[in-house]
Design an enzyme around this catalytic site. Structure first.
Site, mmCIF file in Angstrom:
data_model
loop_
_atom_site.group_PDB
_atom_site.id
_atom_site.type_symbol
_atom_site.label_atom_id
_atom_site.label_comp_id
_atom_site.label_asym_id
_atom_site.label_seq_id
_atom_site.Cartn_x
_atom_site.Cartn_y
_atom_site.Cartn_z
ATOM 1 N N SER A 22 0.834 -1.190 0.000
ATOM 2 C CA SER A 22 0.000 0.000 0.000
ATOM 3 C C SER A 22 0.875 1.249 0.000
ATOM 4 O O SER A 22 1.647 1.445 -0.926
ATOM 5 C CB SER A 22 -0.964 -0.042 1.189
ATOM 6 O OG SER A 22 -1.987 0.916 1.060
ATOM 7 N N GLU A 24 -9.530 -5.512 -3.670
ATOM 8 C CA GLU A 24 -8.851 -4.539 -2.814
ATOM 9 C C GLU A 24 -9.813 -3.619 -2.051
ATOM 10 O O GLU A 24 -9.755 -3.489 -0.831
ATOM 11 C CB GLU A 24 -7.921 -3.653 -3.655
ATOM 12 C CG GLU A 24 -6.802 -4.378 -4.348
ATOM 13 C CD GLU A 24 -5.535 -4.471 -3.530
ATOM 14 O OE1 GLU A 24 -5.538 -4.066 -2.351
ATOM 15 O OE2 GLU A 24 -4.525 -4.966 -4.072
ATOM 16 N N HIS A 59 -7.770 -5.694 0.367
ATOM 17 C CA HIS A 59 -6.527 -4.992 0.649
ATOM 18 C C HIS A 59 -5.933 -5.508 1.957
ATOM 19 O O HIS A 59 -6.652 -5.703 2.936
ATOM 20 C CB HIS A 59 -6.842 -3.496 0.763
ATOM 21 C CG HIS A 59 -5.657 -2.596 0.694
ATOM 22 N ND1 HIS A 59 -4.793 -2.565 -0.376
ATOM 23 C CD2 HIS A 59 -5.201 -1.650 1.572
ATOM 24 C CE1 HIS A 59 -3.875 -1.648 -0.165
ATOM 25 N NE2 HIS A 59 -4.090 -1.080 1.016
#
Length: 547
Positions: free
Chosen positions: A233, A354, A450
């Site tokens: 990320s 995600e 995610h």
């Protein structure tokens, strides 16, 4: 856009630790006489050019926690680039795994080392090392940079424990802190030219840590000529930004980008817009005003500015690396296409679902509409948007409008930029692409969201922030552990050799080989290629909303 309640934090007071004499604060690792060390510490004591360091025995590893890689960014150093850490006398007892850069705690998504509600110690530029005990040298080095939207996260999260990676890969593993939020990512040059570039100080912290590692990792048994940088990320966005700096090869030789590419680094215009918004919302008009504020006051103003931003997308792009033209010379894809990262082997990938991650904080995410999506949909593709929507719907019979929008956002923000970056770098080094498809098979599951890959690649099997993950581990531990073992092996093999395994071919536009990670990992050529090709008219520059 929808607003995520996960970032709404009331300002809270907390006592900061008082600076002690020298360069350490109360409760952190401090120099000590060698005679005061335990046997386990003496067995894990090394000598570096900045001083002796005593770690802690942990099985067949030595762990070193709380090593300063830069001077405290406090006092005159606040809002300044990181400065070198001073030498120390005696032996530093590196056993402090408590450092967290200032932030409001969000235990629903982060795995903090304590239960504090707010962290306020700005003296936080420390790193941790896991090193096998045997006297071997020239081990591969794996450096991890955490995510958290440049607002949350820390190097001391239990899910980032480097023991499994170090043991499986016979590697040196490092995790590091960097400044977050307004303290590390706000451009103050408009208030005072002396502070020009402060909007990338968090990135400079990471570069300083990588530089320290290059200079000292041989003392731990590592090879400074074989460093693999891993980011997830925001950590991946940061590493992508480094690929656009001059000579990134000086920092690392391989990179693994999990759920993040340079596309979501910010443009100079977005940084300028966010900075202006911060000043307008908070009433800050001078550096003096900022420097006079306590850490708690700064965090309160930061939250006020985030609350005024444009929902979740605005928050996610408010802080972080940006293309300043000086450190980050140009958008990552442009620089990589020109060969700027020549010789740096690359793994890049994304998770199948995600953005469903955010539904655990605001269920309205699952009902996002096409008009709401317009905030970030590229204007250059506006004329073909209806055809794109129809194509995504055709591939997903019966899917809701929210499902279609989330699939398009996933491709725009994560999957397609990953393939674009891998294709560009494949001309200059080995490149590999993956998609992570594992998801908990229970009612709490939101999909392959995610951060879902993190418990697997670290081998910690800690499912913080992954609804249904803990329940899945309880019911299906054998298969989950087996998948984790395969991913740890691939990541560490790549760190050692630049090749994650014979079963995983390099990425070429002729085949677009993609490793699909699930209980039975499989390579698929050109997955969902019709949808990928719908984005061919977009260049994926640094992000600037509504462009």
């Amino acid at each position: 856009m929808f607003t995520l309640t996960r970032w709404r934090r009331a300002a809270a007071a907390a006592a900061g630790l008082t600076l002690a004499a020298g360069f350490f604060t109360a409760g952190c690792g401090a120099p000590a006489d060698a005679d005061a060390l335990t046997a386990g510490q003496r067995n894990c004591t090394i000598t570096t050019s900045v001083g002796r360091i005593a770690g802690v025995t942990a099985g067949n590893l030595c762990t070193y926690k709380g090593i300063p890689y830069a001077a405290p960014p406090t006092g005159d150093n606040r809002f300044r680039p990181p400065q070198p850490a001073a030498r120390w006398k005696g032996t530093l007892r590196a056993s402090d795994g408590s450092r967290v850069c200032p932030q409001y705690a969000d235990p629903s998504s982060e795995d903090y080392p304590s239960n504090q509600k707010v962290f306020t110690n700005e003296d936080c530029l420390y790193l941790n090392v896991w090193a096998p005990k045997s006297g071997r040298t020239h081990r591969p080095v794996i450096v991890y940079i955490h995510g958290g939207a440049a607002i949350f996260g820390n190097a001391n999260e239990a899910r980032y424990d480097g023991s499994t990676l170090a043991t499986t890969g016979d590697a040196i593993v490092v995790t590091l802190n960097y400044r977050l939020g307004v303290l590390g990512w706000t451009e103050l040059g408009g208030l005072d030219p002396k502070y020009r570039g402060s909007g990338n100080n968090g990135l400079r912290d990471q570069i300083a840590a990588l530089t320290w590692i290059r200079q000292h990792v041989a003392d731990f048994g590592g090879d400074p000529g074989n460093v693999t940088a891993v980011g997830e990320s925001e950590g991946a966005f940061s590493l992508s930004a480094m690929l656009a700096t001059d000579h990134p090869q000086r920092l690392f030789h391989r990179a693994i980008l999990e759920s993040g590419t340079g596309y979501l680094d910010r443009s100079a215009s977005l940084e300028k817009k966010n900075t202006a918004s911060f000043f307008a919302t908070t009433g800050i008009k001078s550096i003096g005003q900022l420097r006079a504020l306590s850490t708690v006051q700064l965090l309160g103003l930061q939250e006020k500015a985030l609350e005024a931003s444009a929902g979740a997308i605005g928050r996610a792009t408010y802080f972080g690396a940006y293309v300043d033209g000086t450190l980050v010379k140009a958008p990552t894809i442009d620089r990589v296409s020109q060969g700027n990262a020549r010789g740096i082997d690359l793994i890049v990938g994304s998770n199948r679902d995600e953005f469903r991650y955010f539904a655990q904080f605001d269920p309205r995410v699952l009902s996002i509409t096409q008009p709401q999506y317009s905030v970030v949909f590229p204007t250059v593709l506006a004329k073909q948007r209806a055809a794109m929507v129809a194509a995504y719907q055709g591939a997903r019979p019966g899917a809701s409008e929210g499902d279609i929008v989330l699939a398009m956002i996933n491709d725009q923000a994560m999957r397609v930029p990953a393939t674009r970056l891998a294709a560009a770098q494949s001309r200059f080094a080995r490149s590999y692409v993956y998609q992570f498809d594992w998801a908990p098979n229970n009612a709490k599951s939101l999909g392959a969201i995610h951060t879902a890959e993190l418990p697997f690649v670290f081998g910690t099997l800690r499912f913080t922030g992954i609804p249904g993950g803990a329940e899945a581990l309880q019911s299906d531990r054998t298969r989950i552990a087996a998948l984790s073992k395969q991913m740890v092996t691939a990541w560490t093999t790549f760190a050692r050799t630049g090749n994650p395994g014979d079963r995983w071919p390099t990425y070429r536009t002729s085949t677009r080989a993609t490793m699909i990670w699930n209980y039975s990992p499989t390579v698929v050529n050109a997955p969902r290629d019709t949808e990928r090709a719908l984005w061919n008219g977009y260049t994926f520059p640094a992000v600037d909303l509504n462009t």
